[in-house]
Design a protein around this motif. Sequence first.
Motif, PDB file in Angstrom:
ATOM      1  N   ASN A   1      16.730   3.701   7.369  1.00 12.66           N
ATOM      2  CA  ASN A   1      17.777   3.782   8.388  1.00 12.66           C
ATOM      3  C   ASN A   1      19.035   3.035   7.954  1.00 12.66           C
ATOM      4  OD1 ASN A   1      16.301   5.351  10.171  1.00 12.66           O
ATOM      5  ND2 ASN A   1      15.395   3.578  11.206  1.00 12.66           N
ATOM      6  N   ASN A   2      18.842   1.879   7.343  1.00 16.81           N
ATOM      7  CA  ASN A   2      19.985   1.064   6.918  1.00 16.81           C
ATOM      8  C   ASN A   2      20.798   1.726   5.810  1.00 16.81           C
ATOM      9  OD1 ASN A   2      19.458  -1.001   8.727  1.00 16.81           O
ATOM     10  ND2 ASN A   2      18.186  -2.168   7.289  1.00 16.81           N
ATOM     11  N   LYS A   3      20.114   2.493   4.946  1.00 14.80           N
ATOM     12  CA  LYS A   3      20.800   3.106   3.800  1.00 14.80           C
ATOM     13  C   LYS A   3      20.931   4.626   3.928  1.00 14.80           C
ATOM     14  CE  LYS A   3      19.869  -0.529   0.441  1.00 14.80           C
ATOM     15  NZ  LYS A   3      19.565  -0.827  -0.971  1.00 14.80           N
TER      16      LYS A   3
ATOM     17  N   THR B   1       6.740   0.532   8.440  1.00 13.56           N
ATOM     18  CA  THR B   1       7.787  -0.003   9.317  1.00 13.56           C
ATOM     19  C   THR B   1       8.975  -0.505   8.517  1.00 13.56           C
ATOM     20  OG1 THR B   1       6.162  -0.635  11.000  1.00 13.56           O
ATOM     21  CG2 THR B   1       8.312  -1.715  11.096  1.00 13.56           C
ATOM     22  N   ILE B   2       8.688  -1.297   7.478  1.00 11.57           N
ATOM     23  CA  ILE B   2       9.755  -1.832   6.624  1.00 11.57           C
ATOM     24  C   ILE B   2      10.478  -0.693   5.901  1.00 11.57           C
ATOM     25  CG2 ILE B   2      10.238  -3.247   4.590  1.00 11.57           C
ATOM     26  CD1 ILE B   2       9.652  -4.861   7.102  1.00 11.57           C
ATOM     27  N   GLY B   3       9.706   0.299   5.454  1.00 10.97           N
ATOM     28  CA  GLY B   3      10.303   1.444   4.770  1.00 10.97           C
ATOM     29  C   GLY B   3      11.236   2.230   5.671  1.00 10.97           C
TER      30      GLY B   3
ATOM     31  N   LEU C   1       0.822  -1.208   0.000  1.00 10.78           N
ATOM     32  CA  LEU C   1       0.000   0.000   0.000  1.00 10.78           C
ATOM     33  C   LEU C   1       0.856   1.258   0.000  1.00 10.78           C
ATOM     34  CD1 LEU C   1      -3.063   0.693   0.113  1.00 10.78           C
ATOM     35  CD2 LEU C   1      -2.767   1.033   2.570  1.00 10.78           C
ATOM     36  N   VAL C   2       2.007   1.186   0.662  1.00 12.54           N
ATOM     37  CA  VAL C   2       2.923   2.335   0.734  1.00 12.54           C
ATOM     38  C   VAL C   2       4.327   1.841   0.348  1.00 12.54           C
ATOM     39  CG1 VAL C   2       3.622   4.330   2.105  1.00 12.54           C
ATOM     40  CG2 VAL C   2       1.564   3.063   2.749  1.00 12.54           C
ATOM     41  N   PRO C   3       4.643   1.776  -0.928  1.00 15.67           N
ATOM     42  CA  PRO C   3       5.879   1.113  -1.382  1.00 15.67           C
ATOM     43  C   PRO C   3       7.149   1.941  -1.205  1.00 15.67           C
ATOM     44  CG  PRO C   3       4.613   1.875  -3.259  1.00 15.67           C
ATOM     45  CD  PRO C   3       3.777   2.158  -2.059  1.00 15.67           C
ATOM     46  N   ILE C   4       7.469   2.268   0.047  1.00 14.73           N
ATOM     47  CA  ILE C   4       8.658   3.063   0.353  1.00 14.73           C
ATOM     48  C   ILE C   4       9.929   2.278   0.025  1.00 14.73           C
ATOM     49  CG2 ILE C   4       9.920   4.258   2.174  1.00 14.73           C
ATOM     50  CD1 ILE C   4       7.224   4.481   3.693  1.00 14.73           C
ATOM     51  N   ARG C   5       9.955   1.000   0.448  1.00 12.83           N
ATOM     52  CA  ARG C   5      11.171   0.205   0.279  1.00 12.83           C
ATOM     53  C   ARG C   5      11.556   0.093  -1.190  1.00 12.83           C
ATOM     54  NH1 ARG C   5      11.524  -5.869   2.578  1.00 12.83           N
ATOM     55  NH2 ARG C   5       9.765  -6.083   1.145  1.00 12.83           N
ATOM     56  N   GLU C   6      10.568  -0.001  -2.084  1.00 10.48           N
ATOM     57  CA  GLU C   6      10.874  -0.129  -3.509  1.00 10.48           C
ATOM     58  C   GLU C   6      11.597   1.120  -4.016  1.00 10.48           C
ATOM     59  OE1 GLU C   6      11.064  -1.978  -7.268  1.00 10.48           O
ATOM     60  OE2 GLU C   6      10.683  -2.753  -5.250  1.00 10.48           O
ATOM     61  N   ALA C   7      11.159   2.294  -3.547  1.00 10.88           N
ATOM     62  CA  ALA C   7      11.828   3.534  -3.954  1.00 10.88           C
ATOM     63  C   ALA C   7      13.278   3.541  -3.498  1.00 10.88           C
ATOM     64  CB  ALA C   7      11.081   4.734  -3.374  1.00 10.88           C
ATOM     65  N   ILE C   8      13.524   3.043  -2.291  1.00  9.82           N
ATOM     66  CA  ILE C   8      14.886   3.004  -1.747  1.00  9.82           C
ATOM     67  C   ILE C   8      15.731   1.993  -2.508  1.00  9.82           C
ATOM     68  CG2 ILE C   8      16.242   2.427   0.311  1.00  9.82           C
ATOM     69  CD1 ILE C   8      13.854   3.508   1.969  1.00  9.82           C
ATOM     70  N   GLN C   9      15.152   0.837  -2.825  1.00  8.80           N
ATOM     71  CA  GLN C   9      15.886  -0.191  -3.564  1.00  8.80           C
ATOM     72  C   GLN C   9      16.254   0.271  -4.972  1.00  8.80           C
ATOM     73  OE1 GLN C   9      13.278  -3.622  -3.196  1.00  8.80           O
ATOM     74  NE2 GLN C   9      14.421  -4.385  -1.422  1.00  8.80           N
TER      75      GLN C   9
END
Length: 300
Positions: A250-252, A243-245, A188-196
């Motif tokens: 934080n990791n990157k 949460t995952i985003g 629903l909120v694809p934050i991680r994909e943008a970071i990847q």
Amino acid sequence: MRALVISGGGSKGAFGGGVAQYLLQEKMYKYDILIGSSTGSLLIPHLALGKVNKIYDAYTNVNSHKIFNITPFVVKRKNDVDIVTINHFNVLLQFLKGKRTFGESASLRDYIRETFDEEEFLQLRDSFCDVIVTVTNLSKNEVEYKSIKDFDYNEFCDWIWISCNYIPFMSLVTKDNCEYGDGGFSALVPIREAIQRGATEVDVVILETEIQMTPKSVGKNPFSLMIDLFQILLNQVEKHDITIGKLAANNKNVKLNLYYTPTNLTNNALIFNKEKMKLWWQEGYDYAKNKSELMSDNLQ
């Protein structure tokens, strides 16, 4: 690299459009990546082109007739409250046809092509930025991301449409030997994909309040109850995505700017009210402006 992510949220996407308008026109942000899920997928091609006025007109003039060729529900107004009830004739007709959804949304597919033409598609595909829509592959039980760089005009319009298909109320689509539905079911909120994909700063529009402010009323009939239950499940997907985003950011060492709706806009995002959506668009613009001014004051 800067990215814009707009979550799913049905008619509440108008608020997201207002936020994006402020970021594009007043902050003058240039986005390398734009990712949308569900209603966010409708917004991002036009925002990437900078055609804010066009998507404002298209979005705030959308109604059930421009979405459903077979509408599964009837909206009745009682004591200034919109009540959703089942359209018994259309739903029965769907069952008699052997369909697996209560309604069909082929009209939305046509409306996407009407408001986003092939010339605009080619201009956007050949530009520096990447526009990505989120879909759920139900056959494989996984999320998929569809970039404008990888498809022709008709295919990409189909993916935008599929990203918005909130089953079982809208069309279930078979494509590439798999069955697809709303992107929000899986991301629903694809934050991680943008970071990847390399984003170092991400503006995230989340079409829900950060915390639930009032107890949620549960549907008064089986049909509205089903809609409410789906919304509860999607809220859990949203929290997981955020949460995952945040962990990925934080990791990157990626900067996240989160824009939640400050109030509960509606209890049923499948109701498209022109006047309310115009109001929400302005509220989104004003909210982004106020948030930006507060951030500037804190830095001084």
